[in-house]
Motif scaffolding. Sequence first.
Motif, PDB file in Angstrom:
ATOM      1  N   VAL A 152      29.510  35.297  39.463  1.00  0.00           N
ATOM      2  CA  VAL A 152      30.442  36.109  38.677  1.00  0.00           C
ATOM      3  C   VAL A 152      31.610  35.225  38.257  1.00  0.00           C
ATOM      4  O   VAL A 152      32.220  34.558  39.093  1.00  0.00           O
ATOM      5  CB  VAL A 152      30.966  37.318  39.472  1.00  0.00           C
ATOM      6  N   VAL A 153      31.913  35.201  36.962  1.00  0.00           N
ATOM      7  CA  VAL A 153      33.041  34.436  36.438  1.00  0.00           C
ATOM      8  C   VAL A 153      34.157  35.414  36.081  1.00  0.00           C
ATOM      9  O   VAL A 153      33.948  36.344  35.298  1.00  0.00           O
ATOM     10  CB  VAL A 153      32.647  33.614  35.195  1.00  0.00           C
ATOM     11  N   LEU A 154      35.339  35.196  36.679  1.00  0.00           N
ATOM     12  CA  LEU A 154      36.496  36.055  36.453  1.00  0.00           C
ATOM     13  C   LEU A 154      37.681  35.205  36.016  1.00  0.00           C
ATOM     14  O   LEU A 154      37.688  33.981  36.197  1.00  0.00           O
ATOM     15  CB  LEU A 154      36.853  36.815  37.731  1.00  0.00           C
ATOM     16  N   SER A 155      38.679  35.867  35.454  1.00  0.00           N
ATOM     17  CA  SER A 155      39.910  35.136  35.144  1.00  0.00           C
ATOM     18  C   SER A 155      40.556  34.684  36.452  1.00  0.00           C
ATOM     19  O   SER A 155      40.458  35.373  37.478  1.00  0.00           O
ATOM     20  CB  SER A 155      40.865  36.014  34.335  1.00  0.00           C
ATOM     21  N   LYS A 156      41.192  33.548  36.422  1.00  0.00           N
ATOM     22  CA  LYS A 156      41.655  32.906  37.646  1.00  0.00           C
ATOM     23  C   LYS A 156      42.736  33.704  38.366  1.00  0.00           C
ATOM     24  O   LYS A 156      42.847  33.670  39.592  1.00  0.00           O
ATOM     25  CB  LYS A 156      42.164  31.502  37.322  1.00  0.00           C
ATOM     26  N   GLY A 157      43.542  34.453  37.628  1.00  0.00           N
ATOM     27  CA  GLY A 157      44.613  35.213  38.263  1.00  0.00           C
ATOM     28  C   GLY A 157      44.212  36.593  38.731  1.00  0.00           C
ATOM     29  O   GLY A 157      45.067  37.372  39.150  1.00  0.00           O
ATOM     30  N   ALA A 158      42.912  36.911  38.664  1.00  0.00           N
ATOM     31  CA  ALA A 158      42.462  38.266  38.984  1.00  0.00           C
ATOM     32  C   ALA A 158      42.272  38.504  40.476  1.00  0.00           C
ATOM     33  O   ALA A 158      41.983  39.640  40.887  1.00  0.00           O
ATOM     34  CB  ALA A 158      41.154  38.565  38.255  1.00  0.00           C
TER      35      ALA A 158
ATOM     36  N   ALA B 221      41.715  28.648  33.291  1.00  0.00           N
ATOM     37  CA  ALA B 221      41.755  30.094  33.052  1.00  0.00           C
ATOM     38  C   ALA B 221      40.690  30.865  33.823  1.00  0.00           C
ATOM     39  O   ALA B 221      40.877  32.048  34.128  1.00  0.00           O
ATOM     40  CB  ALA B 221      41.590  30.378  31.554  1.00  0.00           C
ATOM     41  N   LEU B 222      39.556  30.215  34.167  1.00  0.00           N
ATOM     42  CA  LEU B 222      38.422  30.926  34.739  1.00  0.00           C
ATOM     43  C   LEU B 222      37.944  30.270  36.028  1.00  0.00           C
ATOM     44  O   LEU B 222      38.132  29.076  36.243  1.00  0.00           O
ATOM     45  CB  LEU B 222      37.253  30.965  33.744  1.00  0.00           C
ATOM     46  N   LYS B 223      37.303  31.090  36.864  1.00  0.00           N
ATOM     47  CA  LYS B 223      36.696  30.575  38.090  1.00  0.00           C
ATOM     48  C   LYS B 223      35.427  31.363  38.389  1.00  0.00           C
ATOM     49  O   LYS B 223      35.396  32.590  38.226  1.00  0.00           O
ATOM     50  CB  LYS B 223      37.658  30.667  39.266  1.00  0.00           C
ATOM     51  N   ALA B 224      34.371  30.644  38.812  1.00  0.00           N
ATOM     52  CA  ALA B 224      33.093  31.264  39.153  1.00  0.00           C
ATOM     53  C   ALA B 224      33.017  31.506  40.657  1.00  0.00           C
ATOM     54  O   ALA B 224      33.441  30.668  41.458  1.00  0.00           O
ATOM     55  CB  ALA B 224      31.939  30.376  38.700  1.00  0.00           C
ATOM     56  N   TYR B 225      32.452  32.653  41.037  1.00  0.00           N
ATOM     57  CA  TYR B 225      32.313  33.019  42.445  1.00  0.00           C
ATOM     58  C   TYR B 225      30.866  33.392  42.730  1.00  0.00           C
ATOM     59  O   TYR B 225      30.224  34.072  41.925  1.00  0.00           O
ATOM     60  CB  TYR B 225      33.205  34.219  42.792  1.00  0.00           C
TER      61      TYR B 225
END
Length: 350
Positions: A55-61, A209-213
């Motif tokens: 799942v890729v979300l915005s980094k500040g989420a 801006a983005l990070k994958a989890y």
Amino acid sequence: MFLAIKEIKHAKVHYGLIIAMVTLIGYLIFMLLGLMLGLANENTAAIDAWSTKTVVLSKGANVNLNQSLIKTADLPPLKAGDSLVGQSPVVISRQTGAARKQSAQLIGLRADQPIYQHLELVSGHRPKDSRQVVLAANLRTKGYHLGDHIKLAGQMQRLTVVGFAKDGMLNMTPIVYGNLQLWQAVKGGPQFAASAIFSQRTFQLDTTALKAYPRATYVNKLPGYTAQNKTFAAMIGFLMIISMIIIGVFLYILTMQKLPNYAVLRAQGIPGRTLTMATISQAAVLMVSGGLLSLLLTRLTMLGLPASMPFQLSWPLAAGLTGALVLLGMVGALIPVKLIQRVQPLDALH
């Protein structure tokens, strides 16, 4: 085992009470297990249905889909297995003489991506434009039907229900599937590409801006998910320990009452090891009987549960817990073993 069965047949009431106690404890364990799995499924049903691995979300989420927004300018190149997902909590309403409202999760999809293409429906068809939506199948129990016209709170556009989707639950809330244009209209414009990227492949991504989890990390961060599962697991664990103590205490009391009989058996040449194995065998018989009865009682209860109740039992896991109950019962049977080993043939003369 022969001696164990003979004793159980001789004292049917005593051992019947033990079996009844084990049955009730097992029944409570399996009901808690079913509720735990049912609630967990309502949190992750859609994620599982989408075959999510990353799942890729915005980094500040803070690994929270509700807080994530991916700007179009930050969108990375998409590959096979990737799907843009727009998510927004909404309230849907329909007019049938009086407005009926329902909290839901709006999920916007693109028609050329895997989640949309593999969306499993129980009836109807997938949305073909921004005026059509597919609802979670469990909303049928709330009175929604194919062809109904609904509105999203704060939106003037009237939407048509064209299908119902299987496994349409996310964060314990029913899903309303639409296209990304509908989601963008709710969010205020096309400057946002999606809330997240749900991918069927495993990869790493870490930009400004983005990070994958990984799926596991994302699921464990769902609000209340981990705490809920740990609470149920702790209750199940305590009940299993209680069952071990109960079987041990009951057998200890029964052993105290039978010490004169054991002394007579020792005087007849029966070794203490045989009497010890008979006690452990009794525990195994009692726990197996109670475990099987509790499984049967759980199955009968499931037939009468309402569809709205989040209950889902894994039979392999239930069988594993039954085996653990039997093992713990046999461990509990070790409590009176020392009494049996101390019995001597001369005790029969007292």
